[in-house]
Design an enzyme around this catalytic site. Structure first.
Site, PDB file in Angstrom:
ATOM      1  N   THR A 156       0.869  -1.186   0.000  1.00 43.73           N
ATOM      2  CA  THR A 156       0.000   0.000   0.000  1.00 43.73           C
ATOM      3  C   THR A 156       0.905   1.236   0.000  1.00 43.73           C
ATOM      4  O   THR A 156       1.425   1.597  -1.038  1.00 43.73           O
ATOM      5  CB  THR A 156      -0.992  -0.038   1.177  1.00 43.73           C
ATOM      6  OG1 THR A 156      -0.274  -0.213   2.369  1.00 43.73           O
ATOM      7  CG2 THR A 156      -2.014  -1.140   0.995  1.00 43.73           C
ATOM      8  N   LYS A 182       3.720  -6.901   3.868  1.00 45.30           N
ATOM      9  CA  LYS A 182       3.420  -5.494   3.656  1.00 45.30           C
ATOM     10  C   LYS A 182       3.332  -4.826   5.029  1.00 45.30           C
ATOM     11  O   LYS A 182       2.932  -5.453   6.010  1.00 45.30           O
ATOM     12  CB  LYS A 182       2.142  -5.291   2.870  1.00 45.30           C
ATOM     13  CG  LYS A 182       0.870  -5.456   3.683  1.00 45.30           C
ATOM     14  CD  LYS A 182      -0.270  -4.638   3.141  1.00 45.30           C
ATOM     15  CE  LYS A 182       0.009  -3.180   3.291  1.00 45.30           C
ATOM     16  NZ  LYS A 182      -0.534  -2.578   4.527  1.00 45.30           N
ATOM     17  N   THR A 193      -1.723  -1.589   8.516  1.00 46.42           N
ATOM     18  CA  THR A 193      -2.000  -3.011   8.349  1.00 46.42           C
ATOM     19  C   THR A 193      -0.734  -3.791   8.039  1.00 46.42           C
ATOM     20  O   THR A 193       0.057  -3.375   7.235  1.00 46.42           O
ATOM     21  CB  THR A 193      -2.983  -3.206   7.199  1.00 46.42           C
ATOM     22  OG1 THR A 193      -4.129  -2.434   7.479  1.00 46.42           O
ATOM     23  CG2 THR A 193      -3.369  -4.657   7.064  1.00 46.42           C
ATOM     24  N   GLU A 279       5.215   4.252   8.285  1.00 49.86           N
ATOM     25  CA  GLU A 279       4.725   5.438   7.576  1.00 49.86           C
ATOM     26  C   GLU A 279       5.510   6.683   7.948  1.00 49.86           C
ATOM     27  O   GLU A 279       5.535   7.090   9.106  1.00 49.86           O
ATOM     28  CB  GLU A 279       3.234   5.635   7.846  1.00 49.86           C
ATOM     29  CG  GLU A 279       2.410   4.675   7.015  1.00 49.86           C
ATOM     30  CD  GLU A 279       0.921   4.828   7.224  1.00 49.86           C
ATOM     31  OE1 GLU A 279       0.191   4.583   6.262  1.00 49.86           O
ATOM     32  OE2 GLU A 279       0.516   5.172   8.331  1.00 49.86           O
TER      33      GLU A 279
END
Lengths: 410, 410
Positions: A156, A182, A193, A279
């Site tokens: 993602t 991931k 996630t 992130e």
């Protein structure tokens, strides 16, 4: 125990194929959104799931399928771009994914496991998946490119692909374990996630595979935190097809321990990749706690430190603000003697002691800054109260974390 | 019950004086760093402290003084710029602050309570405090400017002064409660330290003052979170000097309940100020949970939502990402029936339902965005399982939070 790292991800173990395509869940055609992993023969299988009460429909269906097949699976299908969570028809859609995959591969639907990752609460359309499965199946390959394409299909906001594989000896037979993962973020940002799909050609019963996986995650994947938000769709799945022809592991013997060590080896590699690609992250944080009275104390302390927003922001600023480490230990809930705690920071630029017996010591801010400007930082905490230790992995808190997660979904 | 909000902060109740100066702990001479609150007569006193195992030395000394004085105090001294925490001589310094203040005011040191806020682990020099106390005492005034200067003296990265006062009737006598507070951040950024100093001229025994305060914080100050980091120096102190001449409260009678309501009224005001001025915040978030089986469930859910980094970042981006609300409820640890949860967002621009029975519903993203662009957002969560409710306060996660906390201490 030594492990030989090899290439190939989930395609490294014998008898596994994989593929990934863009089927149309994502609008951006340059990003894959559907992945398939296939074993030539039925495989012992095991999984662990998020503890979030709000669970993605694919987790329910995977759990049901493993229950009705007695822990045997032969394929894993996973989409990105939509988590298929908090949707009225979520289970129906996830089941349809298994049925369509089963038909195309000529295997039972209950031997197909399913995952999804992406935005929550938006209905997942089965059409692009249905239309994409024939191409997905036709592209299955044991070539390493298959693992690569599958890995792309589950990404993602990940900025790097996360693949790993290892070779090891099990009773004279060469065995392999491979994995794709991931991490943290979505193109329509939502949960951090985490999905981990692991393949191995080792022969091991579903029961002992589950035991190895469940025990492994306690020290590895459960010791990562990007932002403290436990996803609704976290899942780790392992398929063991036995094609390495080792004597099947059906007890806690020496081979079980070797297998667990190999599994831990690749898991730690993935943890470091996942945390380092959190992130917005600019730094991987690895917190080692030693000298704890017991392991739960060591784990609680290590996780509390890497979860502290204040400490994470300090690491972004390369600020040796050890007071925030002490503070995070103090509110962790762990019973520790604060007056015995030592803290040091370490990176490729060196190591510096910053706190001794719970109080500050003189240190060079300049040397500390140089150490903390590096991309991988170790936070070394000695509780000086026992012989137990733990490690946790995290990342710094940055402007980009806010940017990624403050953006509109649409 | 109606309360009349008045001006004057801690100087509003009868018999209280306050002052604040720059004594030299901070290098920046334009910011006060020392504050004093004084009651003309000895006052019943009570306090609550951080639950962090790593506790600032001033908390230890305040606790000891309240124990040896039997809950009687007459002054509170507090510095900013240094937390006096994790220092070898911390208790000694905090005691010296009480002794010097006691000498200057001609009261016993044990009737002086002490607080500190600022960077952790740097020795606190007593000299500037010692030199500043005479000026601090000479400037004591019951004029509202005294409360103002004291409030400035405890601020760190606070961007607004946090003062509140209220007038109410207690058995025919007019009583007042006033308070000053500091919130989230430090000029050398460190903990989101919270300090609340409350004065009242109501007559109430130390025992019932402590009961009122302890019960009050459960629903107010313990329901705020800026960043999930529990400070080492959090403290709430209340002094009740009885000069309103009401019949002294010494039981859980009607007057006790009125007093508690007034205390809650000012506490909620302060909570909203503290959360709205959280480090880097652009938005105040108020999460109301209704329909819970019990109050702990309602509180757990409300706090989990306002603590979620992902949800806080979404609020910064005015993104109606209700999936993150569900996710945070799901991992909160509260036992809830996910399929019964409704969620709505509300602000001065209106209200919009975004989730019904745990699943998404059609809503206008544009209307939602307009609602979420306002500076005060209510997150309304109905668990539809009972009659209990709770409220928690927080703020959004912004670039400035990262900036403030990623900066160097020096």
């Amino acid at each position: 125990m030594s492990f030989n790292e090899i290439i190939g991800g989930v395609c490294a173990p014998k008898g596994f194929k994989a593929s990934g395509i863009h089927c149309g869940i994502r609008k951006n055609r340059t990003k894959n959104d559907l992945a398939l992993i296939y074993s030539e023969v039925p495989a012992s299988s095991a999984a662990v799931y998020t503890t979030n009460l709000v669970k993605g429909a694919p987790l329910t269906v995977t759990k049901n399928n493993l229950a009705s097949s007695g822990g045997i699976a032969q394929a894993v299908i996973c989409n990105s771009g939509n988590a298929n969570t908090c949707n009225a028809n979520g289970v129906e859609i996830a089941q349809a994914m298994c049925e369509l995959t089963g038909q195309a591969l000529n295997i039972k639907p209950e031997n197909v496991l399913v995952g999804s990752t992406g935005v929550i609460g938006q209905p997942l359309d089965i059409e692009p998946i249905k239309n994409g499965i024939p191409e997905l199946v036709s592209k299955l390959t044991s070539d390493f490119s298959g693992s690569n394409l599958a890995c792309e299909g589950i990404m993602t906001t990940d900025t790097v692909k996360k693949e790993v594989a290892v070779e090891f000896d099990l009773g004279g037979k060469s065995c392999k374990i491979g994995a794709i993962a991931k991490g943290s973020g979505m193109i329509h940002p939502n949960m951090a996630t985490m999905l981990i799909f692991i393949t191995t050609d080792a022969a091991i019963s579903s029961e002992y595979l589950q035991a190895a996986l469940s025990e492994n995650v306690q020290d590895t994947f459960n010791m990562i935190s990007i932002d403290g938000d436990t996803s609704t769709n976290d899942m780790t799945v392992i398929l063991a097809n036995g094609m390495a022809s080792n004597a099947k592991i059906t007890s806690r013997d020496e081979n079980f321990e070797v297998f667990k060590s190999a599994l831990k080896f690749i898991s730690v590699k993935l943890c470091r990749m996942l945390a380092g690609d959190g992130e917005g992250a600019t730094k991987l944080l690895e917190c080692h706690v030693t000298g704890a009275n017991d392991i739960p104390t060591a784990k609680t302390v290590a996780k509390s430190v890497i979860c502290s927003s204040l400490f994470k922001a300090a690491m972004f600023g390369a600020d040796a603000n050890w007071g925030r480490v002490l503070c995070a230990i103090g509110y962790s809930g762990a019973k520790v003697d604060v007056t015995k705690i030592d803290v040091a920071f370490e990176s490729e630029a060196g190591k510096i002691d910053v706190c001794k017996d719970g109080a500050g010591i003189d240190f060079s801010e300049e040397v500390a800054k140089n150490i903390l400007l590096k991309p991988e930082i170790n936070i070394l905490i000695s509780l000086n109260s026992g012989n137990n230790e733990a490690t946790a992995w995290g990342c710094d808190l940055t402007y980009d974390y806010v940017k990624i997660n403050g953006d509109y979904r649409t």
